[in-house]
Design a protein around this motif. Structure first.
Motif, PDB file in Angstrom:
ATOM      1  N   CYS A 146     -25.330   1.772   9.021  1.00  0.00           N
ATOM      2  CA  CYS A 146     -24.158   2.424   8.438  1.00  0.00           C
ATOM      3  C   CYS A 146     -24.114   2.231   6.924  1.00  0.00           C
ATOM      4  N   ASN A 147     -23.823   3.312   6.220  1.00  0.00           N
ATOM      5  CA  ASN A 147     -23.644   3.197   4.769  1.00  0.00           C
ATOM      6  C   ASN A 147     -22.182   2.919   4.411  1.00  0.00           C
ATOM      7  N   ARG A 166     -19.759   0.464   4.522  1.00  0.00           N
ATOM      8  CA  ARG A 166     -19.736  -0.988   4.755  1.00  0.00           C
ATOM      9  C   ARG A 166     -18.302  -1.507   4.808  1.00  0.00           C
ATOM     10  N   HIS A 211     -19.466  -7.576   1.432  1.00  0.00           N
ATOM     11  CA  HIS A 211     -19.261  -6.557   2.457  1.00  0.00           C
ATOM     12  C   HIS A 211     -20.422  -6.587   3.424  1.00  0.00           C
ATOM     13  N   GLN A 212     -20.133  -6.388   4.684  1.00  0.00           N
ATOM     14  CA  GLN A 212     -21.218  -6.351   5.672  1.00  0.00           C
ATOM     15  C   GLN A 212     -21.155  -5.056   6.472  1.00  0.00           C
ATOM     16  N   SER A 213     -22.302  -4.416   6.574  1.00  0.00           N
ATOM     17  CA  SER A 213     -22.383  -3.161   7.332  1.00  0.00           C
ATOM     18  C   SER A 213     -22.631  -3.461   8.799  1.00  0.00           C
ATOM     19  N   CYS A 214     -22.356  -2.483   9.615  1.00  0.00           N
ATOM     20  CA  CYS A 214     -22.935  -2.453  10.945  1.00  0.00           C
ATOM     21  C   CYS A 214     -24.325  -1.818  10.825  1.00  0.00           C
TER      22      CYS A 214
END
Lengths: 135, 615
Positions: B292-293, B295, B286-289
């Motif tokens: 941001c929590n 994801r 998973h990749q966040s911006c």
């Protein structure tokens, strides 16, 4: 008394940089991830991320090589840094075994984590447990 | 405490290479905030200087990267920013938003917006390094995919943390729905902003910032920011978004008959269960911006079989348009098509829509293998979809026609294709079949950039029955004008302050954050007023461009063809009911019956003095 242990689980890191953001608010009084005392190696293309955080090593190799006692391991087992004593020799950068220390280009001195008196807001605010502390 | 917040705009003229900074006064900054609001303020003002409508590919058109007061801060959902321009696909105002890291970097470099006009003689890229603005030769990047382009620029600058917005071959080839790919995996997708960049010979914009973002009241800010993370973490949708992102609930949309299938022929897709199971496969990470929590970026890797791909997505809309709307149920093929559109730099929604339209033309015999170059362009043929994506982005063969978008392709083929050309004002219908979602239908019809689910998101509430029984057409139209106005205004302020729509924070919470950051005594009422003001400004832009009530409509299929199956079987939009909804909408907006904002409405919103050349 057991010493704290900081561990990094890079597989859990999602690259959000919250650790760097809160660090910069704490240390620089503004948001500037580049000056955070924790760094992040981030490959967006492959979604791979690796936080690099100071472990406050018991033998503190960075402090050991510091010729001017600017870097020292203090009473709470936390590193401390005295900007006025720093000669900008950069020996500490190579001494760090985790590749954490970086130079602040604004003043030539290392960006040193002092653990915020043990509160570690970077770890406290990590949403995924990619960086954890055990006492 | 720092000075209070004012917008800083970096203006760059590609003709001369000149750059200068404009500071917007505090009261105007408060009126528009940033993002969509600030971008529409700049675009309306700058394009008004010519006294006539200009072609979107005219060098005088602008590409405005517009961040907001929340962008780049310590707050969930604060990665957002808008890219604003006049759309080559629709001729309307266009704002298109994305997350990632680029917008935060713009603010870290000391700007709220970057407004780019003019055109360079040769393919170039901009490198904005705080106050230093450099136009660099990009000849070696010609024809490169978006990811390759970003790799090459990072190598050239020698900094992996420089943030890049780039176009791919599709933008260079002026594909009318070319997008801008940002931070490798994020896209300002809709409306063809990538083609406007291409028309300026601008391959990429690289930004690096070391100024930082000031906070007016740090103690107050820390408190509200930490509350925000806790609120998001305990919100109902949090776990699902962190697990399956926007693909949560795909099966539901087909069950209730709103999943666009085979060029919006129906809202029920027999392959939806297969897709639903497919989206759970191949998830690698998973990749966040930024900051941001939640994801929600799902990174998938498919490394064996017929369709090999990797990257974030496909998101819900992509699956609906490249999948069910083309009759395709293979998550592997959809993921491959998604990766290709990302590399070439084209909007997945318009791509899926124009291909589905071509598939229907093929099945009806309006075009044949002679036109397609031998491609068997039937619904469900995944290989055909992938072949056509290559042709569109490269403007080769029949791709030359599809690259103009559904509206122009349909006009080329003839009026018999118009009823099933699924667009509003030229922008293709996204992933919700609206014959049983009438509020959303009104939202599509009156959206300022053409058919869009993000300008008034009502689908889930309509399905849940929030505003009555959507399957009872006799009564369901009542009151939908107000519903859509409120939702559009809400999205307009969210897109101006720049907060992600997936973040479950109350308006009051967002106001508290804004006040701590800026030093303003902001209120929820003022925030809602910003939304309404911005929506009226973009309407004024479109009115000035010649759009009227006639354009606030939907494709004939929605009115003429009852849904063939599913719970809403037999439902369609009714002309009389639709016009009634439209009248009601204009009334609550304070617009006349031709959809033009009335003088007293503009006065109430403090817009009258700004719009000196409006009518």
């Amino acid at each position: 008394m057991n010493r704290m242990t900081i561990t990094v689980n890079k597989e859990k890191c999602t690259g959000c940089r919250i650790c760097q953001i809160v660090c910069s608010i704490e240390k620089e009084k503004r948001i500037i991830p580049k000056l955070a005392r924790i760094s992040l190696i981030s490959l967006l293309r492959e979604a791979r991320h690796e936080p690099r955080i100071c472990r406050h090593c018991p033998d503190a190799p960075c402090a050991a090589v510091c010729p001017s006692e600017a870097l020292q391991l203090g009473e709470k087992d936390l590193l401390s840094f005295d900007q006025d004593k720093c000669t900008q020799c950069e020996l500490c950068i190579d001494a760090c075994r985790y590749g954490v220390l970086r130079i602040d280009n604004n003043n030539g001195s290392p960006l040193v984590c002092d653990g915020c008196e043990g509160s570690f807001p970077c770890i406290e605010n990590c949403p995924t447990g990619a960086i954890v502390i055990e006492n | 405490m720092a000075n209070r917040y004012k917008s800083r705009i970096l203006h760059i003229n590609l003709n001369s290479g000149e750059a200068n900074t404009e500071v917007i006064d505090e009261s105007t900054t408060r009126m528009f905030l940033g993002g969509k609001g600030l971008g529409s303020f700049i675009l309306y003002r700058e394009l008004g200087k010519y006294g006539k409508s200009i072609d979107p590919f005219n060098p005088d058109n602008l590409i405005i990267i517009s961040a907001g007061p929340l962008t780049g801060n310590w707050l969930p959902g604060s990665a957002k920013y808008a890219i604003v321009t006049k759309s080559p696909l629709t001729g309307t105002f266009l704002d298109t938003l994305a997350g990632g890291f680029f917008g935060a970097e713009v603010r870290l470099a000391g700007y709220d917006a970057i407004a780019i006009k003019g055109r360079t003689d040769r393919l170039s890229y901009l490198f904005i390094d705080d106050h230093r603005v450099e136009l660099r030769n990009a000849s070696s990047l010609k024809g490169m995919f978006c990811n390759e382009t970003q790799d090459a620029i990072i190598d050239e600058i020698g900094d992996p943390d420089v943030r890049i917005a780039s176009i791919g071959p599709a933008g260079e080839n002026l594909v009318k729905f070319a997008c801008i790919t940002i931070d490798y995996n994020r896209h300002t997708g809709r409306g063809g902003a990538g083609a406007v960049m291409g028309s300026k010979n601008l391959k990429a914009i690289a930004v690096r910032g070391s100024c930082g973002i000031k906070i007016y009241d740090i103690a107050a800010y820390k408190k509200v920011a930490m509350e925000a993370y806790a609120a998001v973490r305990s919100s109902p949708g949090y776990e699902a978004l962190c697990t399956t992102g926007t693909t949560t609930g795909i099966g539901t949309y087909s069950e209730v008959g709103t999943f666009p299938t085979r060029n919006h022929y129906t809202g029920v897709f027999e392959g939806s269960q297969k897709i639903n199971e497919g989206v759970l496969k191949y998830i690698k990470t998973h990749q966040s911006c930024y900051a941001c929590n939640e994801r929600c970026g799902i990174y998938r890797v498919i490394d064996e079989g017929r369709y090999i791909s990797q990257g974030i997505g496909p998101e819900y809309e992509t699956i609906a348009l490249l999948g069910s709307n083309c009759g395709i149920d293979s998550i592997e093929a959809i993921s491959k098509a998604n990766a290709l559109t990302s590399e070439y730099g084209i909007d997945t929604i318009s791509t899926g829509s124009v291909v589905a339209f071509a598939m229907e033309c093929f099945e009806r015999g309006i075009i044949g293998t002679k036109e397609t170059g031998g491609i068997d362009l039937r619904f469900g043929n995944a290989d055909a979809l992938i072949d056509i994506i290559h042709l569109i982005a490269q403007r080769k063969g029949i791709g030359q026609l599809l690259a103009e978008g559904t509206k122009r392709f349909s006009e080329h083929l003839g009026p018999e294709t118009e009823p099933f050309a699924m667009h509003v004002k030229g922008l293709d219908l996204p992933g919700y079949e609206v014959r049983s979602l009438w509020a959303l239908a009104l939202g599509y019809a009156t959206s300022d950039r053409g058919a869009c689910h993000m300008r008034a998101s009502t689908a889930d509430d309509e399905i849940a029955g929030k505003w009555g029984d959507r399957l009872s057409p006799e009564t369901y139209a009542d009151g939908k004008g107000l519903v859509i106005k409120q939702r559009q205004d809400e999205m307009a302020w969210k897109n101006s302050i720049c907060i992600c729509k997936f973040i479950a924070l109350t308006s009051q919470h967002i106001v508290n954050v804004l006040s701590a950051l800026t030093g303003w005594d902001f209120t929820v009422e003022e925030l809602e007023m910003v939304g309404e003001r911005v929506y009226n400004l973009t309407r004024c832009f479109n009115v000035r461009e010649g759009f009227t009530r006639r354009d606030d409509t939907l494709p004939a299929r929605c009115f003429n063809e009852p849904l063939p199956d599913g719970p809403p079987k037999g439902l369609k939009l009714e002309h009389q009911q639709f016009e009634k909804m439209l009248d009601g909408y204009y009334d609550v907006r304070g617009w006349d019956r031709n959809g033009v904002p009335k003088k007293n409405t503009l006065e109430r919103l403090s817009l009258k003095n700004l719009l000196i050349n409006f009518r």
